[in-house]
Design a protein around this motif. Structure first.
Motif, PDB file in Angstrom:
ATOM      1  N   LEU A  53      63.171 -92.949-142.103  1.00 42.38           N
ATOM      2  CA  LEU A  53      64.148 -93.010-141.017  1.00 42.38           C
ATOM      3  C   LEU A  53      65.489 -92.496-141.483  1.00 42.38           C
ATOM      4  N   LEU A  54      66.402 -92.346-140.533  1.00 43.20           N
ATOM      5  CA  LEU A  54      67.780 -91.972-140.812  1.00 43.20           C
ATOM      6  C   LEU A  54      68.598 -93.253-140.860  1.00 43.20           C
ATOM      7  N   ALA A  55      69.612 -93.282-141.703  1.00 44.53           N
ATOM      8  CA  ALA A  55      70.453 -94.469-141.810  1.00 44.53           C
ATOM      9  C   ALA A  55      71.862 -94.055-142.195  1.00 44.53           C
ATOM     10  N   VAL A  56      72.773 -94.989-142.029  1.00 51.02           N
ATOM     11  CA  VAL A  56      74.171 -94.810-142.403  1.00 51.02           C
ATOM     12  C   VAL A  56      74.551 -95.942-143.346  1.00 51.02           C
ATOM     13  N   TRP A  57      75.171 -95.597-144.476  1.00 55.70           N
ATOM     14  CA  TRP A  57      75.699 -96.596-145.414  1.00 55.70           C
ATOM     15  C   TRP A  57      77.200 -96.666-145.187  1.00 55.70           C
ATOM     16  N   ARG A  58      77.686 -97.871-144.922  1.00 56.09           N
ATOM     17  CA  ARG A  58      79.110 -98.035-144.602  1.00 56.09           C
ATOM     18  C   ARG A  58      79.549 -99.429-145.006  1.00 56.09           C
ATOM     19  N   ASP A  59      80.642 -99.502-145.743  1.00 55.35           N
ATOM     20  CA  ASP A  59      81.241-100.790-146.120  1.00 55.35           C
ATOM     21  C   ASP A  59      80.241-101.740-146.774  1.00 55.35           C
ATOM     22  N   GLY A  60      79.408-101.194-147.665  1.00 53.99           N
ATOM     23  CA  GLY A  60      78.486-102.043-148.405  1.00 53.99           C
ATOM     24  C   GLY A  60      77.266-102.494-147.637  1.00 53.99           C
ATOM     25  N   ARG A  61      77.005-101.868-146.505  1.00 58.39           N
ATOM     26  CA  ARG A  61      75.859-102.215-145.670  1.00 58.39           C
ATOM     27  C   ARG A  61      75.132-100.936-145.249  1.00 58.39           C
ATOM     28  N   ALA A  62      73.847-101.069-144.972  1.00 61.85           N
ATOM     29  CA  ALA A  62      73.074 -99.971-144.388  1.00 61.85           C
ATOM     30  C   ALA A  62      72.851-100.284-142.919  1.00 61.85           C
ATOM     31  N   TYR A  63      72.864 -99.258-142.102  1.00 60.70           N
ATOM     32  CA  TYR A  63      72.632 -99.401-140.665  1.00 60.70           C
ATOM     33  C   TYR A  63      71.517 -98.463-140.253  1.00 60.70           C
ATOM     34  N   LEU A  64      70.631 -98.941-139.388  1.00 62.85           N
ATOM     35  CA  LEU A  64      69.529 -98.131-138.896  1.00 62.85           C
ATOM     36  C   LEU A  64      69.309 -98.414-137.419  1.00 62.85           C
ATOM     37  N   VAL A  65      68.724 -97.439-136.757  1.00 64.56           N
ATOM     38  CA  VAL A  65      68.410 -97.581-135.335  1.00 64.56           C
ATOM     39  C   VAL A  65      66.905 -97.489-135.136  1.00 64.56           C
ATOM     40  N   THR A  66      66.438 -98.162-134.090  1.00 65.40           N
ATOM     41  CA  THR A  66      65.021 -98.121-133.751  1.00 65.40           C
ATOM     42  C   THR A  66      64.853 -98.545-132.298  1.00 65.40           C
ATOM     43  N   GLY A  67      63.806 -98.080-131.685  1.00 62.69           N
ATOM     44  CA  GLY A  67      63.478 -98.536-130.341  1.00 62.69           C
ATOM     45  C   GLY A  67      62.973 -99.971-130.376  1.00 62.69           C
ATOM     46  N   ALA A  68      63.201-100.698-129.317  1.00 56.42           N
ATOM     47  CA  ALA A  68      62.823-102.117-129.275  1.00 56.42           C
ATOM     48  C   ALA A  68      61.321-102.331-129.419  1.00 56.42           C
ATOM     49  N   GLU A  69      60.515-101.372-128.993  1.00 54.61           N
ATOM     50  CA  GLU A  69      59.063-101.528-129.058  1.00 54.61           C
ATOM     51  C   GLU A  69      58.441-100.923-130.309  1.00 54.61           C
ATOM     52  N   GLU A  70      59.260-100.320-131.163  1.00 50.55           N
ATOM     53  CA  GLU A  70      58.716 -99.732-132.390  1.00 50.55           C
ATOM     54  C   GLU A  70      58.279-100.836-133.348  1.00 50.55           C
ATOM     55  N   ARG A  71      57.314-100.496-134.198  1.00 53.33           N
ATOM     56  CA  ARG A  71      56.750-101.458-135.154  1.00 53.33           C
ATOM     57  C   ARG A  71      57.838-102.100-136.007  1.00 53.33           C
ATOM     58  N   LYS A  72      58.796-101.300-136.519  1.00 56.31           N
ATOM     59  CA  LYS A  72      59.817-101.879-137.394  1.00 56.31           C
ATOM     60  C   LYS A  72      60.687-102.892-136.655  1.00 56.31           C
ATOM     61  N   ALA A  73      60.999-102.658-135.391  1.00 60.35           N
ATOM     62  CA  ALA A  73      61.790-103.626-134.610  1.00 60.35           C
ATOM     63  C   ALA A  73      61.009-104.913-134.408  1.00 60.35           C
ATOM     64  N   ARG A  74      59.733-104.790-134.118  1.00 58.39           N
ATOM     65  CA  ARG A  74      58.907-105.997-133.938  1.00 58.39           C
ATOM     66  C   ARG A  74      58.748-106.751-135.247  1.00 58.39           C
ATOM     67  N   ASN A  75      58.603-106.009-136.353  1.00 57.37           N
ATOM     68  CA  ASN A  75      58.518-106.665-137.658  1.00 57.37           C
ATOM     69  C   ASN A  75      59.806-107.412-137.979  1.00 57.37           C
ATOM     70  N   LEU A  76      60.944-106.776-137.739  1.00 61.95           N
ATOM     71  CA  LEU A  76      62.229-107.408-138.044  1.00 61.95           C
ATOM     72  C   LEU A  76      62.486-108.640-137.181  1.00 61.95           C
ATOM     73  N   ALA A  77      61.951-108.653-135.975  1.00 63.75           N
ATOM     74  CA  ALA A  77      62.098-109.841-135.123  1.00 63.75           C
ATOM     75  C   ALA A  77      61.364-111.032-135.722  1.00 63.75           C
ATOM     76  N   ALA A  78      60.278-110.772-136.435  1.00 62.22           N
ATOM     77  CA  ALA A  78      59.479-111.851-137.029  1.00 62.22           C
ATOM     78  C   ALA A  78      59.915-112.195-138.445  1.00 62.22           C
ATOM     79  N   ASN A  79      60.434-111.192-139.182  1.00 61.86           N
ATOM     80  CA  ASN A  79      60.800-111.400-140.587  1.00 61.86           C
ATOM     81  C   ASN A  79      61.887-110.387-140.947  1.00 61.86           C
TER      82      ASN A  79
END
Length: 169
Positions: A53-79
């Motif tokens: 995926l694409l991400a942005v590193w800013r102020d000591g944090r990483a940021y990423l975007v994903t669709g709500a129904e994508e596997r990674k979003a569903r995984n992050l909702a659980a863990n």
């Protein structure tokens, strides 16, 4: 809160004799400028999931975007536990970085706007987002923004091999 200079420790068993820690500034520069990252999440049944995926590193944090129904979003909702990696796919040169941390949804309008701008600045107009109600928007639909708060990172310097551990949390 940005990380200024975390504790860095070289693992001698995985490094050349006399290896020195890779400077944290080198790790941050790689995280800031990398075009592609790999995100590892955990499925609800415990199996791993890895995706580029694409991400942005800013102020000591990483940021990423994903669709709500994508596997990674569903995984992050659980863990929310994640591993984010980037680097060079070469054996004898470069630096690979592994960041362990926790992901959380970002919904604050000012942060969404700042990260929408950061994505467009880094990746160009194809990655321009608008800001909706707690989401980023594009013609294709809505995207969730996640912030990864790192707890530990590893730098794998190649050529003069040094494995460095950074304690961030």
């Amino acid at each position: 809160m940005p990380v200024s200079e975390p504790t860095a420790t070289v693992a001698p068993e995985y490094s050349q004799p006399g290896a020195r820690p890779t400077p944290w500034a080198d790790v941050v520069e790689l995280l800031r400028t990398a075009e592609l990252y790999w995100l590892s999440t955990v499925r609800p049944d415990g199996r791993p999931h890895v995706t580029p995926l694409l991400a942005v590193w800013r102020d000591g944090r990483a940021y990423l975007v994903t669709g709500a129904e994508e596997r990674k979003a569903r995984n992050l909702a659980a863990n929310p536990a994640v591993v984010l990696t980037t680097g060079r796919n070469l054996l004898s040169e470069g630096l690979d970085v592994v960041v362990e941390g926790t992901a959380a949804r970002v919904v604050e309008p000012a942060v969404l706007r700042a990260l929408a701008d950061a994505y467009a600045d880094k990746y160009g107009p194809d990655w321009a987002f608008g800001v909706g109600d707690g989401v980023l928007t594009q013609e294709a639909g809505e995207a969730l923004l996640f912030e990864i708060v790192p707890s530990r990172a590893f730098g794998f310097a190649k050529g003069e091999y040094a494995q460095t551990r950074y304690d961030l949390g």
